[in-house]
Design a protein around this motif. Structure first.
Motif, PDB file in Angstrom:
ATOM      1  N   LEU A  55       0.820  -1.211   0.000  1.00  0.00           N
ATOM      2  CA  LEU A  55       0.000   0.000   0.000  1.00  0.00           C
ATOM      3  C   LEU A  55       0.854   1.260   0.000  1.00  0.00           C
ATOM      4  N   GLU A 102       0.985   2.813  -3.402  1.00  0.00           N
ATOM      5  CA  GLU A 102      -0.266   3.260  -4.004  1.00  0.00           C
ATOM      6  C   GLU A 102      -0.422   4.774  -3.884  1.00  0.00           C
ATOM      7  N   GLU A 103      -1.402   5.321  -4.609  1.00  0.00           N
ATOM      8  CA  GLU A 103      -1.592   6.768  -4.643  1.00  0.00           C
ATOM      9  C   GLU A 103      -2.119   7.323  -3.329  1.00  0.00           C
ATOM     10  N   ASN A 132      -6.800  -7.552  -2.162  1.00  0.00           N
ATOM     11  CA  ASN A 132      -7.710  -6.924  -3.121  1.00  0.00           C
ATOM     12  C   ASN A 132      -9.177  -7.161  -2.805  1.00  0.00           C
TER      13      ASN A 132
END
Length: 314
Positions: A55, A58-59, A70
């Motif tokens: 994570l 991630e953005e 997921n």
């Protein structure tokens, strides 16, 4: 688990625990990034019905958790700190919108502490909570199928064991010298190179790449400049051929973000092939695709590679 597999896996985790302890003593946390990726790959084998991601790449900003699957079932924080205070901080920072059913604190130790307290008040029924250590992870590996154990063993051999045995091979000194003599010809930074081939690329996507580059710099700093420069040259060399072929076959001035991502993937695949082959004779600190991608991104950012003709060395 067969005895030889058990020994390799246990030795790898024992080595990881020792390294984590020494890094923590020196207040160096960079090893945690490498550890997260190793554990992510192992969990994806143990839990074949889901896909874990790191994570931190991630953005979004995922405070208090490092890995998540997921299907929003399991999230993990990977840490070497086992104090109740650390556990409470993790629980208090966890945001309800993450919506994971279970949160696991995975300690980088063989034995987790024996608690005389619970954290039920802090959790307040929002999620299940467990504390794991390396021993528990080894037990779960032991329950895997034989071919899955083989895969996990290979990950640990590639990512942990070579740190001890890599000196049995010669370093790629010629590549180090060639890198030192290489000129930075394409002075555009990563963002400029993106905009030159995709003038409408979203700022969010540029920021995503920039975070990957920053994360890569931290991870690559775990290794000596000499080791990384040798790898950079070999990757530069093969990716220049890939860029030349791409430009010969592609006449478009504008590329979609999908085409840009594919070119980065192609660079990474070529990097993996050349390092995999040269590892037969020379020692390199790693050869996994995730870290090789970080070398590719660094080369693009550092004026040695691009997505267009301007990045071709002549």
């Amino acid at each position: 688990m067969a005895r030889v597999k058990t020994d390799i896996i246990i030795n790898a985790f024992a080595l990881l625990e020792s390294k984590i302890k020494l890094y923590s003593h020196l207040n160096l946390q960079d090893i945690n990034i490498h550890l997260e990726n190793i554990l992510r790959d192992i969990l994806n084998i143990i839990y074949s019905d889901r896909q874990f991601i790191n994570l931190n790449t991630e953005e979004g900003n995922f405070a208090s958790i490092d890995l998540g699957d997921n299907i929003n079932d399991i999230a993990l924080q990977v840490t070497s700190t086992t104090t109740p205070k650390k556990v409470r901080e993790t629980i208090s920072k966890y945001k309800d919108e993450y919506n994971y059913k279970k949160v696991i604190m995975l300690f980088g130790k063989i034995d987790k502490p024996k608690r005389t307290i619970t954290f039920d008040t802090e959790i307040d029924g929002r999620f299940e909570f467990e504390e794991w250590d390396f021993s528990m992870l080894i037990e779960k590996i032991n329950d895997c199928k034989s071919h899955e154990i083989d895969q996990i063993q290979q990950i640990l051999i590639n990512e942990v064991i070579p740190k001890v045995t890599s000196n049995l091979k010669t370093e790629d000194d010629s590549a180090t010298k060639l890198w030192d003599n290489l000129e930075q010809k394409d002075i555009r930074n990563f963002k400029d190179k993106l905009l030159d081939v995709n003038s409408n690329i979203r700022d969010a996507r540029i920021e995503m790449y920039c975070r990957e580059i920053a994360s890569g710099k931290v991870e690559l700093s775990n290794y000596s400049e000499r080791e990384i420069s040798a790898m950079k040259y070999r990757v530069f060399e093969i990716c220049q051929k890939e860029l030349l072929d791409f430009c010969d076959e592609n006449e478009k001035k504008e590329l979609s973000h999908i085409e840009i991502n594919k070119l980065i993937t192609d660079y990474t695949e070529q990097a993996y092939i050349v390092i995999e082959e040269r590892t037969k004779d020379y020692s390199y600190p790693f050869k996994n695709k995730d870290t090789l991608k970080k070398i590719v991104l660094a080369l693009i950012d550092e004026c040695y590679l691009s997505f267009d003709e301007k990045g071709i060395y002549v």
